[in-house]
Every structure is written in C-alpha cells, then in structure tokens.
Write an enzyme that holds these catalytic residues in place. Structure first.
Site, mmCIF file in Angstrom:
data_model
loop_
_atom_site.group_PDB
_atom_site.id
_atom_site.type_symbol
_atom_site.label_atom_id
_atom_site.label_comp_id
_atom_site.label_asym_id
_atom_site.label_seq_id
_atom_site.Cartn_x
_atom_site.Cartn_y
_atom_site.Cartn_z
ATOM 1 N N HIS A 13 -8.639 7.654 -6.847
ATOM 2 C CA HIS A 13 -8.409 6.284 -7.305
ATOM 3 C C HIS A 13 -9.043 5.295 -6.340
ATOM 4 O O HIS A 13 -9.107 5.542 -5.126
ATOM 5 C CB HIS A 13 -6.912 6.000 -7.469
ATOM 6 C CG HIS A 13 -6.107 6.082 -6.208
ATOM 7 N ND1 HIS A 13 -5.857 4.990 -5.403
ATOM 8 C CD2 HIS A 13 -5.482 7.121 -5.596
ATOM 9 C CE1 HIS A 13 -5.116 5.342 -4.369
ATOM 10 N NE2 HIS A 13 -4.885 6.649 -4.455
ATOM 11 N N ASP A 61 -8.008 1.929 -6.700
ATOM 12 C CA ASP A 61 -7.046 0.837 -6.537
ATOM 13 C C ASP A 61 -6.278 1.036 -5.233
ATOM 14 O O ASP A 61 -6.106 2.169 -4.751
ATOM 15 C CB ASP A 61 -6.091 0.736 -7.725
ATOM 16 C CG ASP A 61 -5.220 1.964 -7.919
ATOM 17 O OD1 ASP A 61 -5.747 3.086 -7.850
ATOM 18 O OD2 ASP A 61 -3.998 1.810 -8.137
ATOM 19 N N ASP A 109 -6.411 5.809 1.838
ATOM 20 C CA ASP A 109 -5.724 5.995 0.549
ATOM 21 C C ASP A 109 -6.312 5.063 -0.506
ATOM 22 O O ASP A 109 -5.816 3.965 -0.703
ATOM 23 C CB ASP A 109 -4.229 5.728 0.723
ATOM 24 C CG ASP A 109 -3.412 6.127 -0.476
ATOM 25 O OD1 ASP A 109 -3.933 6.834 -1.360
ATOM 26 O OD2 ASP A 109 -2.240 5.722 -0.545
ATOM 27 N N GLU A 119 -3.474 4.283 -9.900
ATOM 28 C CA GLU A 119 -2.617 5.267 -9.230
ATOM 29 C C GLU A 119 -1.511 4.610 -8.424
ATOM 30 O O GLU A 119 -0.388 5.121 -8.364
ATOM 31 C CB GLU A 119 -3.471 6.151 -8.311
ATOM 32 C CG GLU A 119 -2.813 7.461 -7.912
ATOM 33 C CD GLU A 119 -1.933 7.350 -6.675
ATOM 34 O OE1 GLU A 119 -1.163 8.291 -6.398
ATOM 35 O OE2 GLU A 119 -2.008 6.311 -5.978
ATOM 36 N N GLU A 124 -6.646 12.988 -2.311
ATOM 37 C CA GLU A 124 -5.577 12.252 -1.631
ATOM 38 C C GLU A 124 -5.507 12.664 -0.155
ATOM 39 O O GLU A 124 -5.834 13.805 0.198
ATOM 40 C CB GLU A 124 -4.219 12.544 -2.286
ATOM 41 C CG GLU A 124 -4.000 11.850 -3.614
ATOM 42 C CD GLU A 124 -3.645 10.380 -3.461
ATOM 43 O OE1 GLU A 124 -3.523 9.889 -2.311
ATOM 44 O OE2 GLU A 124 -3.487 9.711 -4.496
ATOM 45 N N HIS A 136 -1.180 2.789 3.702
ATOM 46 C CA HIS A 136 -0.307 1.668 3.324
ATOM 47 C C HIS A 136 0.099 0.802 4.522
ATOM 48 O O HIS A 136 0.966 -0.055 4.383
ATOM 49 C CB HIS A 136 0.938 2.138 2.566
ATOM 50 C CG HIS A 136 0.661 2.711 1.217
ATOM 51 N ND1 HIS A 136 1.602 2.755 0.211
ATOM 52 C CD2 HIS A 136 -0.455 3.258 0.688
ATOM 53 C CE1 HIS A 136 1.075 3.326 -0.871
ATOM 54 N NE2 HIS A 136 -0.178 3.640 -0.601
#
Length: 400
Positions: free
Chosen positions: A78, A80, A111, A146, A175, A364
C-alpha cells in the site's frame, strides 16, 4: 549480512518520489501515478482500479502486471500512510524525503513505501536481466486503503482479479515484518480480531435508595471479570494464546449521587486458529446472558470483525521465501504470526501469502525512517526471491 547486489533501478530514488506524495488515507497523493510512470514504460500493463461504496471515501488502487504466462508471482502493498502528527516534531519535514547520515526520513518510509520501492526495483532489475527468456508473470497489487477502513482497496481489487482471470499463484506482502534486523521475521499468518460492545441497561435512581434502582454497573463488571479471567486457549504450533483486552468502560455519569441507567464496555479479542469470530461471539453472548440472568437488567451486544486468523503452512513456498531471505541477509528468519492485521488476511482466500519487509521499529512514529543500506538489502532479498521462485515453480514444482 552479505554485500547486497546493486539493483539497476534505484530503490532510494523510487522511495523518495513516493514519500514526496502526501498520500494520507484515502488520498492517492500522486503515489500511484509515480509507480505507473515507472512501470509502464518498462513493459508493465497498468490498470487503475478506483472503488467506492456508500458511506465510504473513494479509493484509487493500481494493478500492474508484466507478462501473461504462469507462474504468476505478486508483490502486494500500500502507498497510503497515516497522518504525520505534529510536523514540527520531525527532524525533517515528513514529506520531504531527506537523507540524514545515510538514513531516509519520511512518513511511509517503512510502512510501507519502503517495501513498495524495494519490490518495484527488484522486479525491474530481475526482468531486465532475464529479458525475453522470462515466460511467467510478475505483478504489483498496490492499494490506497490499507491504513483506513480497508473496504475499497485490496478486497475489491482481489474480486476484480478473480473476475478478470488475474489471480496470482503466490503473493508476498511487503509489510515491515522484521523486528530487530532485516531478515529476522517472516509473517506466515495473522491472528483474527473481534470487537465487542457490551451495554447493560438498568434503572436510574438515587444512591441513598439503591433498592429503588437497578444499577447496571455491577452486572457489567461481573461480565468483564468472567470474560477476562477465562483462558481462551494455550496457543498452537504457529500461534500464541488468544488474548482479550478491555478497551473502555463508560457510564456517562457526572454525578456521584446518581445510579446510572446504562453502562457500556468495549473489548477486543485477538484470536488464533482455535477459534472463529462466530465461536467467540457465542462465548461472549453466553457469558453475558448468564450474568444478566443472575443480576437483572437488559443486555445489548454488538460485534464487528474484518479479520479471521489464518496461517500459510510451511511448505515449498514458505521454505523458498525463507531460503531467499537467508541467502540475501545471512539471517535465519523466524516464522511468525504475531502483530496486528494486514491485507494478507484478504489475499489468503485467493492464493498462498506471506509477509516480509523492513524493520518495523519506527512505523507510525514521528521521524519514521529507513537506513539506505537496509533498503538496498531488502531489494536484494526480493530480487533473490524472484530468481528462486521462477527457477522453482517454472520447472513445474508443486505449489504450497
């Protein structure tokens, strides 16, 4: 770690371009445009797959495939990303993609734009080396949904692949699976996730006259105690024991002399292959209804789940991925099913799938980042995997 092969396509340049696209879910931000410009001139057939559903944001996605023959290997990921948070707290701006002391900073660096950049570079490098001798297919399944509701992304893309005869034979999701160093962990499955909301309604009253009221709080507390105290299982060969976490308890009562009418709690169960969402729903309902019968009140239960547990059993495919990781990194990977959920939970219904990617230490977080040598090494893993995969399965080996 062995010295990685320098790919013909530069994963660092690809990653910088991707990070500079502010693709916070559900915005595409130019990231898929960037990949399409990279892949299409090199022979990939690129199909944009925008999907939307009532009550959800429109999401753009990309499917890119080189070749039409078998076997068909797919990299999934992904572009996003989650919001950057307080941008003033970052060492460099989160979408500037600047390098400091050999480390590339930016939201999505790990990520998982790093994985996307690495597998795009590895695919281009491999295909460039094979030339016309290549008879199989390599595809990239890249979603923009995602980190969000995961409604208009991989789920809808897989349905499209099925309807158009494009389902791959095997898939790797890029991932960030590695924990302490690149290569130490491959995800071969994931736990399922079940959310439950418990609401007990009683009768409001004055705390000085509790016999005239029906306090819902003791009943709710007893339910939570029984649920949290029960050992769900002892784990399996591939999974740790299932866990239950109480995430909130709320009565919405600002007064100290009022017995509330209603009390609500929420919990989440992460479960292994010993359970299904349906079996756990029945268990929660049975426990809560038994307490309601003992203590009175009216019970309301609500459940939601978009992730069942799954495992890709060790076999030819898993062994091949592990061997490629070991060859390229010098690390013997652990086969693991821990962590949260990923889009692999959808892909497993269509073909065998594993997850492997960079070290997940900064995902994150403010100052999300990836060392450039790790990015090059990750590209080498994917390049080695493609070599091993097409050597193995193009020769008619059994899938698994």
């Amino acid at each position: 770690m062995t010295r990685p092969h320098q790919p013909a396509a530069d994963p660092a340049s690809i990653l910088r371009d991707l990070i500079r696209c502010p693709s916070v879910t559900p915005a595409e931000g130019g990231a898929l445009d960037c990949l399409e410009r990279l892949l299409e001139p090199r022979g990939f057939r690129c199909v944009r797959l925008p999907f939307e559903a009532p009550g959800t944001e429109r999401v753009d996605n990309l499917f890119a495939r080189f070749g039409t023959g078998a076997p068909h290997f797919c990299f999934a990921g992904h572009t996003d990303v989650v919001p950057p948070g307080d941008e003033a707290s970052w060492t460099v701006p989160p979408f500037a993609a600047e390098t400091v002391d050999g480390v590339l900073y930016g939201r999505g660096a790990v990520d998982m734009k790093g994985g996307v950049a690495a597998f795009a570079a590895a695919a281009l490098d491999y295909l460039g080396a094979r030339g016309e001798a290549f008879a199989g297919s390599i595809s990239l399944l890249v979603t923009g949904d995602e980190e969000g509701p995961a409604v208009n992304g991989t789920v809808r893309m897989l349905q499209w692949l099925r309807d158009h005869g494009e389902v791959p034979d095997h898939c790797l999701v890029g991932e960030p699976s590695s924990v302490d160093r690149l290569g130490d962990t491959i995800k071969i499955g994931r736990r399922g996730s079940l959310n439950a909301t418990l609401t007990v309604t009683g009768r409001q009253g004055h705390t000085a006259y509790p016999h005239k009221a029906l306090n819902p709080v003791p009943g709710l507390v007893r339910m939570l105690d029984r649920l949290a105290s029960e050992r769900l299982d002892g784990g399996t060969a591939h999974f740790e024991p299932s866990t239950l976490a109480i995430t909130s308890v709320d009565v919405g009562n600002p007064a100290s002399n009022v017995i509330p009418e209603r009390a609500t709690a929420r919990l989440n169960i992460r479960f292994n292959s010993e359970h299904t969402a349906e079996s756990l729903e029945r268990w929660v309902r049975d426990v809560c209804e038994a307490v309601t019968g003992e203590m009175g009140g009216t019970l309301e239960l609500a459940f939601s789940s978009n992730a069942d547990s799954f495992v890709t059993e060790p076999g030819p495919f898993v062994d091949l991925v592990a061997a490629a990781v070991g060859e390229a990194t010098g690390v013997a990977p652990d086969l693991n099913t821990g962590g949260g959920t990923s889009d692999a939970r959808f892909i497993k219904d269509y073909c065998p799938v594993v997850e492997f990617g960079p070290v997940n230490k900064t995902i994150h977080q403010v100052d999300e980042r990836i060392p450039l040598d790790e990015l090059v090494a990750l590209t080498a893993v994917y390049r080695t995997l493609l070599e091993r995969y097409f050597d193995r399965f193009s020769a008619g080996g059994a899938a698994g």
